[in-house]
Design a protein around this motif. Structure first.
Motif, mmCIF file in Angstrom:
data_model
loop_
_atom_site.group_PDB
_atom_site.id
_atom_site.type_symbol
_atom_site.label_atom_id
_atom_site.label_comp_id
_atom_site.label_asym_id
_atom_site.label_seq_id
_atom_site.Cartn_x
_atom_site.Cartn_y
_atom_site.Cartn_z
ATOM 1 N N ARG A 221 0.819 -1.253 0.045
ATOM 2 C CA ARG A 221 0.272 -0.008 0.069
ATOM 3 C C ARG A 221 0.722 1.102 -0.036
ATOM 4 O O ARG A 221 0.232 2.050 -0.739
ATOM 5 C CB ARG A 221 -0.960 -0.140 1.316
ATOM 6 C CG ARG A 221 -2.339 -0.705 0.874
ATOM 7 C CD ARG A 221 -3.314 -0.258 2.098
ATOM 8 N NE ARG A 221 -2.965 -0.748 3.315
ATOM 9 C CZ ARG A 221 -3.207 -1.909 3.857
ATOM 10 N NH1 ARG A 221 -3.816 -3.117 3.331
ATOM 11 N NH2 ARG A 221 -2.669 -2.209 5.263
ATOM 12 N N GLU A 222 2.007 1.453 0.843
ATOM 13 C CA GLU A 222 2.908 2.563 0.880
ATOM 14 C C GLU A 222 4.279 2.257 0.943
ATOM 15 O O GLU A 222 4.990 2.623 1.541
ATOM 16 C CB GLU A 222 2.340 3.265 2.324
ATOM 17 C CG GLU A 222 0.907 3.257 2.437
ATOM 18 C CD GLU A 222 0.700 4.334 3.796
ATOM 19 O OE1 GLU A 222 1.481 5.221 4.278
ATOM 20 O OE2 GLU A 222 -0.185 3.551 4.622
ATOM 21 N N LEU A 223 4.588 1.370 -0.475
ATOM 22 C CA LEU A 223 5.837 0.881 -0.315
ATOM 23 C C LEU A 223 6.941 1.835 -0.366
ATOM 24 O O LEU A 223 8.247 1.685 0.464
ATOM 25 C CB LEU A 223 6.085 -0.073 -1.492
ATOM 26 C CG LEU A 223 7.316 -0.827 -1.638
ATOM 27 C CD1 LEU A 223 7.591 -1.690 -0.661
ATOM 28 C CD2 LEU A 223 7.382 -1.796 -2.850
ATOM 29 N N THR A 224 6.939 2.810 -0.976
ATOM 30 C CA THR A 224 7.940 3.756 -1.059
ATOM 31 C C THR A 224 8.055 5.190 -0.755
ATOM 32 O O THR A 224 8.578 6.091 -0.802
ATOM 33 C CB THR A 224 8.535 3.886 -2.606
ATOM 34 O OG1 THR A 224 7.461 4.516 -3.455
ATOM 35 C CG2 THR A 224 9.153 2.514 -3.243
ATOM 36 N N ARG A 225 6.842 5.280 -0.130
ATOM 37 C CA ARG A 225 6.499 6.703 0.343
ATOM 38 C C ARG A 225 7.448 7.166 1.485
ATOM 39 O O ARG A 225 7.700 6.612 2.468
ATOM 40 C CB ARG A 225 4.927 6.868 0.982
ATOM 41 C CG ARG A 225 4.383 8.176 1.541
ATOM 42 C CD ARG A 225 2.998 8.237 2.076
ATOM 43 N NE ARG A 225 2.171 7.753 1.188
ATOM 44 C CZ ARG A 225 0.789 7.504 1.607
ATOM 45 N NH1 ARG A 225 0.641 7.718 2.738
ATOM 46 N NH2 ARG A 225 -0.117 7.045 0.583
ATOM 47 N N ASP A 226 8.020 8.417 1.329
ATOM 48 C CA ASP A 226 8.679 9.231 2.247
ATOM 49 C C ASP A 226 9.815 8.642 2.699
ATOM 50 O O ASP A 226 10.665 8.995 3.555
ATOM 51 C CB ASP A 226 8.019 9.483 3.579
ATOM 52 C CG ASP A 226 6.708 10.179 3.437
ATOM 53 O OD1 ASP A 226 6.667 11.103 2.566
ATOM 54 O OD2 ASP A 226 5.973 10.233 4.152
ATOM 55 N N TYR A 227 10.591 7.522 1.946
ATOM 56 C CA TYR A 227 11.704 6.997 2.442
ATOM 57 C C TYR A 227 13.113 8.049 2.302
ATOM 58 O O TYR A 227 13.802 7.879 3.207
ATOM 59 C CB TYR A 227 12.107 5.652 1.329
ATOM 60 C CG TYR A 227 10.959 4.534 1.729
ATOM 61 C CD1 TYR A 227 11.066 4.274 3.078
ATOM 62 C CD2 TYR A 227 10.417 3.960 0.667
ATOM 63 C CE1 TYR A 227 10.109 3.210 3.433
ATOM 64 C CE2 TYR A 227 9.455 2.920 1.100
ATOM 65 C CZ TYR A 227 9.367 2.398 2.315
ATOM 66 O OH TYR A 227 8.511 1.454 2.574
ATOM 67 N N ASP B 108 17.486 7.258 -2.819
ATOM 68 C CA ASP B 108 16.551 7.508 -3.778
ATOM 69 C C ASP B 108 16.706 6.629 -5.114
ATOM 70 O O ASP B 108 15.593 6.138 -5.648
ATOM 71 C CB ASP B 108 16.872 9.030 -4.496
ATOM 72 C CG ASP B 108 15.802 9.498 -5.331
ATOM 73 O OD1 ASP B 108 14.609 9.019 -5.039
ATOM 74 O OD2 ASP B 108 16.104 10.587 -6.033
ATOM 75 N N ASN B 109 17.834 6.108 -5.656
ATOM 76 C CA ASN B 109 17.884 5.257 -6.728
ATOM 77 C C ASN B 109 17.558 3.915 -6.582
ATOM 78 O O ASN B 109 17.133 3.120 -7.411
ATOM 79 C CB ASN B 109 19.357 5.308 -7.368
ATOM 80 C CG ASN B 109 19.797 6.730 -7.788
ATOM 81 O OD1 ASN B 109 18.882 7.684 -8.073
ATOM 82 N ND2 ASN B 109 21.029 7.126 -7.699
ATOM 83 N N VAL B 110 17.855 3.436 -5.210
ATOM 84 C CA VAL B 110 17.618 1.938 -5.141
ATOM 85 C C VAL B 110 16.320 1.625 -4.214
ATOM 86 O O VAL B 110 16.069 0.660 -3.665
ATOM 87 C CB VAL B 110 18.534 1.323 -4.354
ATOM 88 C CG1 VAL B 110 20.007 1.487 -5.168
ATOM 89 C CG2 VAL B 110 18.956 1.772 -2.882
ATOM 90 N N LYS B 111 15.412 2.696 -3.751
ATOM 91 C CA LYS B 111 14.470 2.352 -2.977
ATOM 92 C C LYS B 111 13.560 1.522 -3.160
ATOM 93 O O LYS B 111 13.159 0.811 -2.479
ATOM 94 C CB LYS B 111 13.658 3.681 -2.519
ATOM 95 C CG LYS B 111 13.018 4.527 -3.755
ATOM 96 C CD LYS B 111 12.435 5.643 -2.984
ATOM 97 C CE LYS B 111 11.499 6.448 -4.220
ATOM 98 N NZ LYS B 111 12.659 6.940 -5.355
ATOM 99 N N GLN B 112 13.220 1.475 -4.422
ATOM 100 C CA GLN B 112 12.223 0.567 -4.907
ATOM 101 C C GLN B 112 12.506 -0.900 -5.039
ATOM 102 O O GLN B 112 11.964 -1.814 -4.307
ATOM 103 C CB GLN B 112 11.693 0.890 -6.532
ATOM 104 C CG GLN B 112 10.588 0.050 -7.146
ATOM 105 C CD GLN B 112 9.336 0.333 -6.374
ATOM 106 O OE1 GLN B 112 8.793 1.425 -6.220
ATOM 107 N NE2 GLN B 112 8.482 -0.703 -6.022
ATOM 108 N N ASP B 113 13.710 -0.959 -5.317
ATOM 109 C CA ASP B 113 14.495 -2.473 -5.299
ATOM 110 C C ASP B 113 14.687 -3.021 -3.900
ATOM 111 O O ASP B 113 14.501 -4.027 -3.493
ATOM 112 C CB ASP B 113 15.586 -2.637 -6.266
ATOM 113 C CG ASP B 113 16.234 -3.938 -6.277
ATOM 114 O OD1 ASP B 113 15.710 -4.862 -6.545
ATOM 115 O OD2 ASP B 113 17.411 -3.995 -5.825
ATOM 116 N N MET B 114 15.167 -2.013 -3.121
ATOM 117 C CA MET B 114 15.520 -2.278 -1.750
ATOM 118 C C MET B 114 14.323 -2.655 -0.950
ATOM 119 O O MET B 114 14.305 -3.716 -0.051
ATOM 120 C CB MET B 114 16.165 -1.044 -1.087
ATOM 121 C CG MET B 114 16.674 -1.321 0.113
ATOM 122 S SD MET B 114 17.993 0.122 0.890
ATOM 123 C CE MET B 114 16.753 1.707 0.696
#
Length: 270
Positions: A21-27, A202-208
């Motif tokens: 639901r909120e996978l990458t918000r505010d990381y 910022d670059n790896v947040k989705q994969d991480m």
């Protein structure tokens, strides 16, 4: 066993939905927040250690060398970038996690409750008329109780293992960045370190965070399979042992020992 399996599958689905639901918000903002906290004088306003930037440079360098973690004895505070980045994922799963692994009380969905309800002996009160079967049932119930206690202890250990896996996965994903930032020296190195950390997140947040999510789900699924396997194999072994004993022509009479054990158990329950 099907009821146990379905309960755990529901838990997996709920955890997956919660995280998605909120996978990458505010990381990235979380990472910036930690760095800004270090840079500001809020940690110890009386000492004015960021006055000329040297204090921040020292802290940031130590944080990179220690793979995202810095502990100040003077401030009595721990700065942990990995923990801060993991906090948002933890927040996403906390509700379902507490349902599956409650600290106290019953939720109807906890692993411990499902294990406690499970038994291959259908009734505690109606024992068969045969003395042999009576002792077989008693033996299996004792083995069940020991196994359930061991499984519940394992669940407590694995609960922490599953929860902490998010932070560990993030640390592993950020490790090369910490190493690279720690190696930066010379004029302007402080700004380079800071920019490197923020840009990497910022670059790896989705994969991480996808990897962190999958690690949680995989460990949870492994726990479910381990519990199912233990119940099946350990109790099957207990049944086979009891059957092998009853198949002997001469059986050791342990009725006195059983009575003594029952009296001890009664004393403990009083």
């Amino acid at each position: 066993m099907n009821k146990l399996t379905y309960t755990y599958l529901d838990g997996l689905r709920n955890l997956n939905k919660s995280i998605n639901r909120e996978l990458t918000r505010d990381y990235v903002n979380k990472a910036k927040g930690v760095l800004s906290l270090i840079q500001s004088g809020q940690l110890d306003p009386d000492k004015k250690t960021n006055k000329d930037g040297r204090g921040f440079h020292k802290i940031l360098g130590a944080l990179c060398k220690n793979y995202g973690c810095y502990w100040s004895k003077n401030w009595d505070v721990v700065l942990d970038l990995n923990k801060t980045l993991a906090k948002h994922l933890h927040k996403c799963i906390d509700d379902d996690f507490c349902q599956i692994f409650p600290v106290t009380g019953k939720t109807g969905k906890s692993m411990q409750e499902q294990i406690d309800k499970f038994s291959i002996i259908q009734s505690d009160s109606a024992y068969p008329s045969s003395d042999i079967l009576h002792y077989i049932h008693n033996f299996i119930k004792i083995e069940e109780t020991k196994l359930k206690a061991a499984l519940n202890r394992d669940i407590v250990d694995m609960k922490m293992d599953i929860y902490s896996s998010i932070k560990i996965t993030i640390l592993n994903q950020m490790a090369s960045c910490y190493q690279q930032a720690a190696a930066v020296t010379g004029t302007g190195s402080m700004k380079i370190k800071q920019d490197l950390l923020i840009s990497t997140v910022d670059n790896v947040k989705q994969d991480m965070f996808n990897k962190a999510k999958m690690e949680v789900l995989q460990r949870f699924n492994n726990l479910k399979l381990d519990i199912k396997s233990a119940l099946e194999h350990e109790l099957q072994e207990a049944i086979e042992r009891s059957q092998s004993q009853t198949g002997k022509k001469t059986r050791m009479d342990v009725s006195r020992e059983i009575e003594q054990l029952e009296r001890l158990l009664d004393q403990l329950s009083d």
